[in-house]
Design an enzyme around this catalytic site. Structure first.
Site, PDB file in Angstrom:
ATOM      1  N   HIS A 187      -4.578 -23.203  58.594  1.00 33.98           N
ATOM      2  CA  HIS A 187      -5.571 -22.428  58.469  1.00 33.98           C
ATOM      3  C   HIS A 187      -6.231 -21.882  59.641  1.00 33.98           C
ATOM      4  O   HIS A 187      -7.140 -22.332  60.257  1.00 33.98           O
ATOM      5  CB  HIS A 187      -6.740 -23.336  57.656  1.00 33.98           C
ATOM      6  CG  HIS A 187      -6.315 -23.903  56.387  1.00 33.98           C
ATOM      7  ND1 HIS A 187      -5.300 -25.185  56.604  1.00 33.98           N
ATOM      8  CD2 HIS A 187      -6.335 -23.836  55.050  1.00 33.98           C
ATOM      9  CE1 HIS A 187      -5.176 -25.688  55.373  1.00 33.98           C
ATOM     10  NE2 HIS A 187      -5.524 -25.016  54.453  1.00 33.98           N
ATOM     11  N   HIS A 205      -6.801 -17.610  54.951  1.00 36.10           N
ATOM     12  CA  HIS A 205      -7.531 -19.009  54.840  1.00 36.10           C
ATOM     13  C   HIS A 205      -6.264 -20.044  55.082  1.00 36.10           C
ATOM     14  O   HIS A 205      -6.570 -20.924  56.033  1.00 36.10           O
ATOM     15  CB  HIS A 205      -7.856 -19.210  53.401  1.00 36.10           C
ATOM     16  CG  HIS A 205      -8.381 -20.537  53.137  1.00 36.10           C
ATOM     17  ND1 HIS A 205      -9.668 -20.850  53.223  1.00 36.10           N
ATOM     18  CD2 HIS A 205      -7.632 -21.566  52.765  1.00 36.10           C
ATOM     19  CE1 HIS A 205      -9.753 -22.162  52.925  1.00 36.10           C
ATOM     20  NE2 HIS A 205      -8.562 -22.699  52.635  1.00 36.10           N
ATOM     21  N   GLU A 238     -23.614 -41.722  42.425  1.00 36.92           N
ATOM     22  CA  GLU A 238     -22.617 -42.507  42.661  1.00 36.92           C
ATOM     23  C   GLU A 238     -21.720 -41.791  43.782  1.00 36.92           C
ATOM     24  O   GLU A 238     -21.377 -42.685  44.790  1.00 36.92           O
ATOM     25  CB  GLU A 238     -21.882 -42.915  41.582  1.00 36.92           C
ATOM     26  CG  GLU A 238     -22.396 -43.675  40.444  1.00 36.92           C
ATOM     27  CD  GLU A 238     -23.211 -42.786  39.530  1.00 36.92           C
ATOM     28  OE1 GLU A 238     -22.972 -41.513  39.658  1.00 36.92           O
ATOM     29  OE2 GLU A 238     -23.841 -43.324  38.689  1.00 36.92           O
ATOM     30  N   HIS A 271     -19.260 -47.449  28.974  1.00 40.90           N
ATOM     31  CA  HIS A 271     -19.740 -48.396  30.090  1.00 40.90           C
ATOM     32  C   HIS A 271     -18.957 -49.731  30.009  1.00 40.90           C
ATOM     33  O   HIS A 271     -19.185 -50.638  30.996  1.00 40.90           O
ATOM     34  CB  HIS A 271     -21.216 -48.813  29.657  1.00 40.90           C
ATOM     35  CG  HIS A 271     -22.138 -48.070  29.736  1.00 40.90           C
ATOM     36  ND1 HIS A 271     -22.124 -46.509  29.398  1.00 40.90           N
ATOM     37  CD2 HIS A 271     -23.328 -47.850  30.691  1.00 40.90           C
ATOM     38  CE1 HIS A 271     -23.022 -45.842  29.759  1.00 40.90           C
ATOM     39  NE2 HIS A 271     -23.853 -46.367  30.555  1.00 40.90           N
TER      40      HIS A 271
END
Lengths: 673, 673
Positions: free
Chosen positions: B39, B273, B420, B482
């Protein structure tokens, strides 16, 4: 402004609305108390929002819950499920009071968190925070796309809003941030979210961890933002009306609320978030609300009457749409038929027939073959939409159609940006809305970022196609952060997700056919493709419905005379084939080669077929797959894989170093006990 | 303002700086061209930012790369690795030019993306976008915490900044959004990020998908934000100086840049890129820069001289710190010894000795036992920090210490919010910084959200402890969203992560001991704990270092006389034990019970031990685990598990329905072939 949103909202007298609010609050606390488990605080705090939205704005018909032009409602804060169940019950959905009384019990229609496909009227399974928020973005995107595609002047058959109630927790989650930025970028004007800004999360006041200026953040995303008192019904209604008028951008209405509003002892306290109020506090709450203290699950007759009348109005609206659609069908019979066909979510056989064949010979990366298949499907299927998390070229999913944007709302190529989790969650919403078929794409290693939403697509059995390219260490120079090791197997772990790793261009056609044949209720499919070229084999198949098959074995050899089986997937099939040929020629070892592109499909075959492919007597088996060996013991006593992270170097050299050459497989076979 | 940031930056003459910039640009394009992979665009566009930061601001000593008070630098846009390698090389790190010439090759120190632990001076492994951003937040948090904990008036031994270069892609990722919100909330004043705002991502211009107002968003998070021309060295330097002066909040400096700046043909194009410029464009670029066209990997003598002088200055600063620390040690010998000890990252034996014992008898949820162990460790270990994603109470990780906040920078209880992924990535940064031991916590099912960062903690072998509670369907009423099914096994798939699922309170003590004994280079540990009570068994062990052991078998029975083995983990061990006892008493079947809390530890044992626990002759084996059976075939020919999603109902009832009772295990055993 569309016809729909220019309609004035229904108006309920304040007293009637207040009684609905109290009914919801008491239903919620009664249900949580009966279950001795659940989240009473959120439904109480959000009861006004829910009542205003469902009482005055939401267009739906409980008697025709799948009416395609219904407004969509997402309870992103899924723990407040009793709010939704109360609203569904009152509105007249097939959810009797007895079900509310069995809240959170085995076999009830009222599970702890709302489950799509389980309870009528639940548009999306929520609970994992942030994912409902993102699914709503997908629904609104589907609506705008279908409107742009099918509506004709004066015949607007798609014209509805997507509403959600979202919580602090939703807004802290990155998946919601990704989706919010995308929604703002796309300018989804019919996306309207009510933010239950109650300043409380499970651990206590939100200012323990969350002090950002949410309103300013959403304004920065390009949303229209308002702040109102969430217990002031008129203020909420006014904000909703203004949100509907803002047709060029999504709206966030920040409703300042008090959790457990109405509970004298627990209002404003995190203690009310995830635990029953307790019998005494339930009684005290009812007293404070002026509710009969001993009544349980009480729905006053006046409230029933309001909703009964409303049901009539809703039904009228739906029937007006049916008439409207009939006119549309007369004017545009083909479009109408197409619209209805794609609503079913099944891909017609004539579209599947357009999947190209790949003649054997030469070599082609399966990502490239996948791109050719996708191009054919895109040309044939008018509502196939999707895209990549900024890797469209690398994933081979660039599409010769318009890009989705504000200016081109009918664009089918979605640029998701570098937002993998948001992408997958938005795709769930697109699939949930219906009328479209959906795919997303990124590198296999980044499937880790999407796992929350992948699981939900499987749990909801949505037919989303997840394209994952660069599926092994063959990625090469990008190194271990970009080389999947455990991802292949970890996807296979998700119940209901089909994982297909085709061996060459021919099996890639089969992989896409398999994926497109799976409809709503079947579940998602992950297609794992290579960056590097693979030989297109005459031995491979263009249908992979059986999951695994005998690719090759020495001619005229009976099973009992075989030395064993090489079981391989994807790029390792050609390697195994060459190894088997060498084993025969150079070592006199007769080895069968099984290609196993899809475990799940194979395991669904009858035992007789499975035993035919992997005869129980042939116990000398070696799996060959460029990923963790974990799990392969199910099919092969011996495993050849990669149980450590990769390295940065050209892929071909890595294949030498890591033992993924025919010679290495031959050597391994010869060492087997 | 701290002593460090009040120091004026070094000043380089503009011409010298310009030559450094061109050296970096040409090193980057030469290396990418030599590798024919990589890159080039990012290092070229960010060369001014990198030169100003490293040339004028960064405080570090390449001869003492682990000097604890060095500034930290994160290249979150890891694909621009050649920028970092060029800076490390020029600054005098042990990274010779020959390594730059072997960019992306097997065994080189210059892999495609920066790898911590592989290349000296690389503070964090980056590549998966957004995760470096979040790791930097953890580093800055560690710095502030250690400063608050150890600095004494006039003796500030911890006083450094955390810098990063971040890209559009980083800022699109949700994990970065989560960490940014947390950093703003905490007011991490010494966190300074340069945003390489080049308007280009892989698929093309960022406005395909990313049109939000980034500056406004970060201001909403509470960051100080500036916008400058990223190619104007003086402007960048001015902004950095102002960022250092803003001590009460993190800073984002939005540097408008042109990707591949300096390339006449590819500047501003996404073509630069992720692909080499090509020989012709490399030559054209050098011509345009006034660089010797034929020179490759050229570092002008004048540039060498600048950095040689700078190295002397850096060394002086480091030696000044050493003297400062000597004074500190004299004044505060115990604190100094403690500081140094915890820098090593190993937990002293006297702290491990504080882990409580749990006498057999009674019942206790392992999350509760884990909380007791944690409390003891927190009391004993002064730099143990961590917290939960808004589930501290549920996870059993509430700590009797101050909460981390602006007001209490020495607080050790971190409230991560419902974030999280950000939590896990921030913990990686805390661990990378060193001086602290770190844990995080949430429900097991939400480990899916953290998987990107979990993998990086394992890849970097960081000793982070991940506490996952509510580890099975026993969650109960919250339902399938859950209830983890596949998560347990999917964690075991991650190479280097130890997954411990203790059978009771006693094994929970062992799990924590195991986790705390793992240091840097060993890797992370996941501890999976129950919501529900489990009997504390006299048969269980308080050390789980062997990974698995014989818990029980009928007395006086030789191995050859055993009927087989029940292998279980966690909550299923007690179930298996009761089943085995019933099998003996009621059916005369003599079955061994093996508790296997940690696969990874067991697999690391010598074969002799493994064969002792699971004698090869005992082929009748049944695994019992409340999760997917996938993978268990490795240890047991037969598996008892849960290969579908759960349901919402009380846990005890689910155990009946899903077959996780002693009676169900007995029945299953009796059916075995």
């Amino acid at each position: 402004m569309s016809a729909r949103v220019s309609l004035p909202p229904r108006v309920l007298p304040p007293a009637a609305l207040a009684q609905i609010v109290d009914t919801i609050k008491t239903l919620a606390i009664d249900a949580v108390q009966a279950a001795n488990s659940g989240h009473p605080g959120m439904p109480m705090g959000a009861a006004v929002m829910g009542s205003v939205l469902w009482g005055q704005f939401l267009v739906h018909d409980p008697q025709a819950p799948l009416w395609p032009d219904r407004d969509r409602f997402v309870l992103s804060a899924g723990h407040g499920s009793m709010l939704l169940y109360a609203l569904l019950h009152l509105s007249g959905y097939d959810l009797p009071l007895a079900e509310l009384q069995r809240f959170r019990q085995w076999g009830s229609k009222t599970p702890g968190h709302p489950e799509h496909g389980h309870t009528v009227g639940v548009e999306v399974t929520t609970g994992p925070l942030g994912t409902g928020f993102a699914a709503g973005v997908g629904m609104a995107l589907a609506e705008r796309f279908l409107a742009a595609t099918y509506n004709r002047p004066g015949l607007e058959i798609v014209d509805h809003c997507t509403y959600a109630i979202v919580s602090d927790g939703d807004l802290m989650e990155g998946v919601a941030a990704e989706a919010a930025s995308l929604a703002g970028h796309l300018g989804l004007g019919k996306l309207i979210y009510l933010y239950d800004d109650n300043h409380i999360s499970i651990d206590g006041p939100t200012d323990l961890s969350f002090s950002e200026d949410v309103a300013a953040r959403f304004a920065a995303y390009g949303w229209q933002v308002e702040r109102v008192d969430g217990h002031d019904a008129a203020a909420v209604a006014g904000a909703l009306a203004r949100a509907r008028a803002a047709s060029d951008r999504p709206s966030l209405i920040c409703c300042r609320t008090v959790i457990a509003h109405g509970s004298p002892g627990k209002a404003g306290s995190s203690a009310s978030h995830g635990a029953p109020l307790g019998e005494a506090e339930v009684a005290a709450t009812k007293r404070a609300l002026g509710w009969p203290e001993d009544a349980k699950f009480l729905v006053p007759e006046a409230v029933r009457a309001v909703f009964a009348e409303q049901q009539l109005g809703q039904r009228e609206r739906r029937l007006a749409w049916e008439a409207h659609f009939a006119a549309y069908r007369q004017a545009h019979p083909e479009l109408a038929a197409q619209f209805l066909a794609h609503l079913e979510g099944l891909v017609p056989a004539e579209i599947l027939a357009k999947i190209p064949s790949f003649p054997p010979g030469g070599a082609m990366a399966t990502r490239k073959a996948g791109g050719k298949v996708l191009a054919a499907l895109v040309a044939a299927h008018p509502t196939l939409v999707g895209g990549s998390a900024d890797l469209a070229g690398s994933n081979g999913v660039e599409m010769a159609v318009a890009s989705q944007s504000r200016a081109q709302p009918g664009g089918r190529a979605i640029h998701f940006g570098v937002r993998e989790h948001g992408m997958a969650a938005v795709c769930n919403g697109l699939a949930l809305h219906g009328g479209v078929r959906v795919f997303d794409a990124t590198f296999l290693v980044f499937s880790d970022f999407m796992r929350g939403a992948l699981r939900l697509s499987a749990l909801m059995q949505l037919p989303v196609v997840h394209v994952f390219t660069h599926d092994s260490f063959w990625v090469g120079e990008d190194g271990p952060t970009h080389q999947p090791i455990e991802q292949l197997m970890s996807l296979r772990l998700i119940p209901g997700l089909h994982v297909v790793r085709p061996a060459d261009a021919r099996e890639t056609a089969g992989a896409w056919r398999h994926a497109m044949q799976r409809g709503p209720g079947d579940g998602p499919t992950a297609i794992l493709l290579t960056r590097q070229d693979l030989p297109v084999m005459p031995e491979s198949r263009e249908s992979i419905e059986v999951g695994a098959y005998v690719l090759w074995q020495p001619k005229g050899v009976a099973v009992v005379d075989l030395d064993g089986v090489l079981v391989a997937t994807g790029s390792e099939v050609a390697t195994a084939l060459e190894a088997a040929r060498t084993l025969e020629k150079a070592h006199g070892r007769r080895v069968r080669v099984v290609s196993m592109p899809c475990w799940e499909a194979f395991l669904a075959q009858p035992a007789s077929y499975r035993d035919e492919v992997l005869p129980p007597a042939l116990t000398r088996r070696l799996s060959v797959e460029a990923g963790t060996t974990f799990g392969w013991s199910r099919f092969a006593a011996h495993q050849h894989g990669l149980d450590h992270y990769g390295a940065s170097a050209p892929g071909k050299l890595l294949a030498e170093k890591f033992g993924f050459t025919p010679a290495a497989v031959v050597a391994r076979w010869l060492e087997l006990p």
